[in-house]
Design a protein around this motif. Structure first.
Motif, PDB file in Angstrom:
ATOM      1  N   ARG A 166       0.877  -1.122  -0.106  1.00  0.00           N
ATOM      2  CA  ARG A 166      -0.066  -0.148  -0.069  1.00  0.00           C
ATOM      3  C   ARG A 166       0.877   1.076  -0.096  1.00  0.00           C
ATOM      4  O   ARG A 166       1.790   1.241   0.448  1.00  0.00           O
ATOM      5  CB  ARG A 166      -0.866  -0.028   1.219  1.00  0.00           C
ATOM      6  N   GLY A 167       0.194   2.214  -0.531  1.00  0.00           N
ATOM      7  CA  GLY A 167       0.985   3.697  -0.382  1.00  0.00           C
ATOM      8  C   GLY A 167      -0.163   4.724  -0.303  1.00  0.00           C
ATOM      9  O   GLY A 167      -1.284   4.549  -1.167  1.00  0.00           O
ATOM     10  N   SER A 168      -0.012   5.718   0.475  1.00  0.00           N
ATOM     11  CA  SER A 168      -1.100   6.729   0.610  1.00  0.00           C
ATOM     12  C   SER A 168      -0.735   8.037   0.869  1.00  0.00           C
ATOM     13  O   SER A 168       0.742   8.081   1.139  1.00  0.00           O
ATOM     14  CB  SER A 168      -2.054   6.321   1.886  1.00  0.00           C
ATOM     15  N   VAL A 169      -1.318   8.991   0.349  1.00  0.00           N
ATOM     16  CA  VAL A 169      -1.073  10.433   0.700  1.00  0.00           C
ATOM     17  C   VAL A 169      -2.233  11.134   1.029  1.00  0.00           C
ATOM     18  O   VAL A 169      -3.279  10.882   0.334  1.00  0.00           O
ATOM     19  CB  VAL A 169      -0.409  11.051  -0.631  1.00  0.00           C
ATOM     20  N   VAL A 170      -2.294  12.104   1.703  1.00  0.00           N
ATOM     21  CA  VAL A 170      -3.146  13.172   2.158  1.00  0.00           C
ATOM     22  C   VAL A 170      -2.778  14.318   1.638  1.00  0.00           C
ATOM     23  O   VAL A 170      -1.794  14.834   1.950  1.00  0.00           O
ATOM     24  CB  VAL A 170      -3.516  13.147   3.634  1.00  0.00           C
ATOM     25  N   ARG A 171      -3.664  14.833   0.615  1.00  0.00           N
ATOM     26  CA  ARG A 171      -3.372  16.210   0.074  1.00  0.00           C
ATOM     27  C   ARG A 171      -4.479  17.437   0.605  1.00  0.00           C
ATOM     28  O   ARG A 171      -5.804  16.996   0.621  1.00  0.00           O
ATOM     29  CB  ARG A 171      -3.426  16.066  -1.270  1.00  0.00           C
ATOM     30  N   ALA A 172      -3.966  18.503   0.759  1.00  0.00           N
ATOM     31  CA  ALA A 172      -4.965  19.422   1.257  1.00  0.00           C
ATOM     32  C   ALA A 172      -5.190  20.652   0.090  1.00  0.00           C
ATOM     33  O   ALA A 172      -4.264  20.861  -0.684  1.00  0.00           O
ATOM     34  CB  ALA A 172      -4.630  20.204   2.481  1.00  0.00           C
ATOM     35  N   ARG A 173      -6.264  21.359  -0.183  1.00  0.00           N
ATOM     36  CA  ARG A 173      -6.456  22.458  -0.816  1.00  0.00           C
ATOM     37  C   ARG A 173      -5.697  23.756  -0.364  1.00  0.00           C
ATOM     38  O   ARG A 173      -5.388  23.360   0.808  1.00  0.00           O
ATOM     39  CB  ARG A 173      -7.932  22.670  -1.096  1.00  0.00           C
ATOM     40  N   PHE A 174      -5.384  24.583  -1.150  1.00  0.00           N
ATOM     41  CA  PHE A 174      -4.823  25.645  -0.324  1.00  0.00           C
ATOM     42  C   PHE A 174      -5.484  27.013  -1.178  1.00  0.00           C
ATOM     43  O   PHE A 174      -6.297  26.805  -2.292  1.00  0.00           O
ATOM     44  CB  PHE A 174      -3.328  25.713  -0.534  1.00  0.00           C
ATOM     45  N   PHE A 175      -5.466  28.002  -0.667  1.00  0.00           N
ATOM     46  CA  PHE A 175      -6.351  29.203  -1.077  1.00  0.00           C
ATOM     47  C   PHE A 175      -6.044  29.508  -2.465  1.00  0.00           C
ATOM     48  O   PHE A 175      -6.996  30.133  -3.038  1.00  0.00           O
ATOM     49  CB  PHE A 175      -5.762  30.590  -0.024  1.00  0.00           C
ATOM     50  N   GLY A 176      -4.818  29.790  -2.936  1.00  0.00           N
ATOM     51  CA  GLY A 176      -4.643  30.022  -4.234  1.00  0.00           C
ATOM     52  C   GLY A 176      -5.408  29.126  -5.332  1.00  0.00           C
ATOM     53  O   GLY A 176      -6.195  29.766  -6.235  1.00  0.00           O
ATOM     54  N   ARG A 177      -5.352  27.712  -4.993  1.00  0.00           N
ATOM     55  CA  ARG A 177      -6.173  27.051  -5.884  1.00  0.00           C
ATOM     56  C   ARG A 177      -7.790  27.202  -5.448  1.00  0.00           C
ATOM     57  O   ARG A 177      -8.487  27.153  -6.818  1.00  0.00           O
ATOM     58  CB  ARG A 177      -5.757  25.576  -5.618  1.00  0.00           C
ATOM     59  N   TYR A 235      -7.877  21.166  -9.444  1.00  0.00           N
ATOM     60  CA  TYR A 235      -8.216  19.929  -8.606  1.00  0.00           C
ATOM     61  C   TYR A 235      -7.990  18.881  -9.345  1.00  0.00           C
ATOM     62  O   TYR A 235      -7.474  17.766  -8.836  1.00  0.00           O
ATOM     63  CB  TYR A 235      -9.570  20.143  -7.741  1.00  0.00           C
ATOM     64  N   THR A 236      -8.257  18.922 -10.827  1.00  0.00           N
ATOM     65  CA  THR A 236      -7.748  17.745 -11.508  1.00  0.00           C
ATOM     66  C   THR A 236      -6.337  17.364 -11.328  1.00  0.00           C
ATOM     67  O   THR A 236      -5.839  16.318 -11.111  1.00  0.00           O
ATOM     68  CB  THR A 236      -7.991  17.831 -12.803  1.00  0.00           C
ATOM     69  N   LYS A 237      -5.525  18.338 -11.398  1.00  0.00           N
ATOM     70  CA  LYS A 237      -3.982  18.353 -11.340  1.00  0.00           C
ATOM     71  C   LYS A 237      -3.619  17.839 -10.012  1.00  0.00           C
ATOM     72  O   LYS A 237      -2.552  16.993  -9.675  1.00  0.00           O
ATOM     73  CB  LYS A 237      -3.430  19.651 -11.574  1.00  0.00           C
ATOM     74  N   LEU A 238      -4.307  18.495  -8.827  1.00  0.00           N
ATOM     75  CA  LEU A 238      -4.038  17.869  -7.539  1.00  0.00           C
ATOM     76  C   LEU A 238      -4.178  16.546  -7.251  1.00  0.00           C
ATOM     77  O   LEU A 238      -3.448  15.917  -6.681  1.00  0.00           O
ATOM     78  CB  LEU A 238      -4.922  19.028  -6.488  1.00  0.00           C
ATOM     79  N   MET A 239      -5.237  16.128  -7.938  1.00  0.00           N
ATOM     80  CA  MET A 239      -5.495  14.601  -7.516  1.00  0.00           C
ATOM     81  C   MET A 239      -4.749  13.689  -8.299  1.00  0.00           C
ATOM     82  O   MET A 239      -4.361  12.603  -7.868  1.00  0.00           O
ATOM     83  CB  MET A 239      -7.205  14.297  -7.784  1.00  0.00           C
ATOM     84  N   ALA A 240      -4.457  14.262  -9.611  1.00  0.00           N
ATOM     85  CA  ALA A 240      -3.539  13.355 -10.328  1.00  0.00           C
ATOM     86  C   ALA A 240      -1.986  13.323  -9.698  1.00  0.00           C
ATOM     87  O   ALA A 240      -1.501  12.245  -9.636  1.00  0.00           O
ATOM     88  CB  ALA A 240      -3.312  14.169 -11.988  1.00  0.00           C
ATOM     89  N   GLU A 241      -1.682  14.353  -9.103  1.00  0.00           N
ATOM     90  CA  GLU A 241      -0.458  14.348  -8.576  1.00  0.00           C
ATOM     91  C   GLU A 241      -0.392  13.435  -7.376  1.00  0.00           C
ATOM     92  O   GLU A 241       0.517  12.715  -6.897  1.00  0.00           O
ATOM     93  CB  GLU A 241      -0.047  15.818  -7.959  1.00  0.00           C
TER      94      GLU A 241
END
Length: 117
Positions: free
Chosen positions: A35-46, A63-69
């Motif tokens: 397994r491998g996981s990551v938790v990503r957060a939005r930020f004000f600019g986006r 957000y498409t780019k954020l989720m792809a990353e």
């Protein structure tokens, strides 16, 4: 032929597939869940730009780019975990996502680590 483990730089890359098997290869042993996981957060600019896009409609590419990353990072961590386990491949690979808290999402990559003959 030596019984010493190969140096990581000389190992073949871990094969990853959503299938139950790998054509041309036979599974010798199931090692376990990789397994491998990551938790990503939005930020004000986006959020600001995405909010403007939301007014006019269409894809929210920020957000498409954020989720792809996030998916690529989770997949990379899955491969690293499989390598640590001594796997040659990961079969039945899947992605899963979940909201952790407001504005954050976890992307989990998981599958069955196997040793090939």
């Amino acid at each position: 032929m030596s019984n010493t483990p190969e140096h990581p730089a000389t190992r073949a890359p871990v094969l990853v597939t959503m299938a139950d098997d790998i054509p041309g290869h036979e599974v010798e042993a199931v090692i376990g869940i990789a397994r491998g996981s990551v938790v990503r957060a939005r930020f004000f600019g986006r959020d600001f730009v995405a909010g403007l896009r939301n007014l006019v409609g269409g894809e929210v590419s920020e957000y498409t780019k954020l989720m792809a990353e996030a998916r690529e990072q989770a997949l990379g961590r899955l491969v690293s975990h499989a390598e640590e386990m001594g796997a040659d491949a990961v079969v039945t690979f899947r992605f899963s996502t979940a909201a952790v808290m407001e504005g954050t999402a976890e992307v989990l990559a998981y599958g069955t680590a196997v040793k090939l003959k």
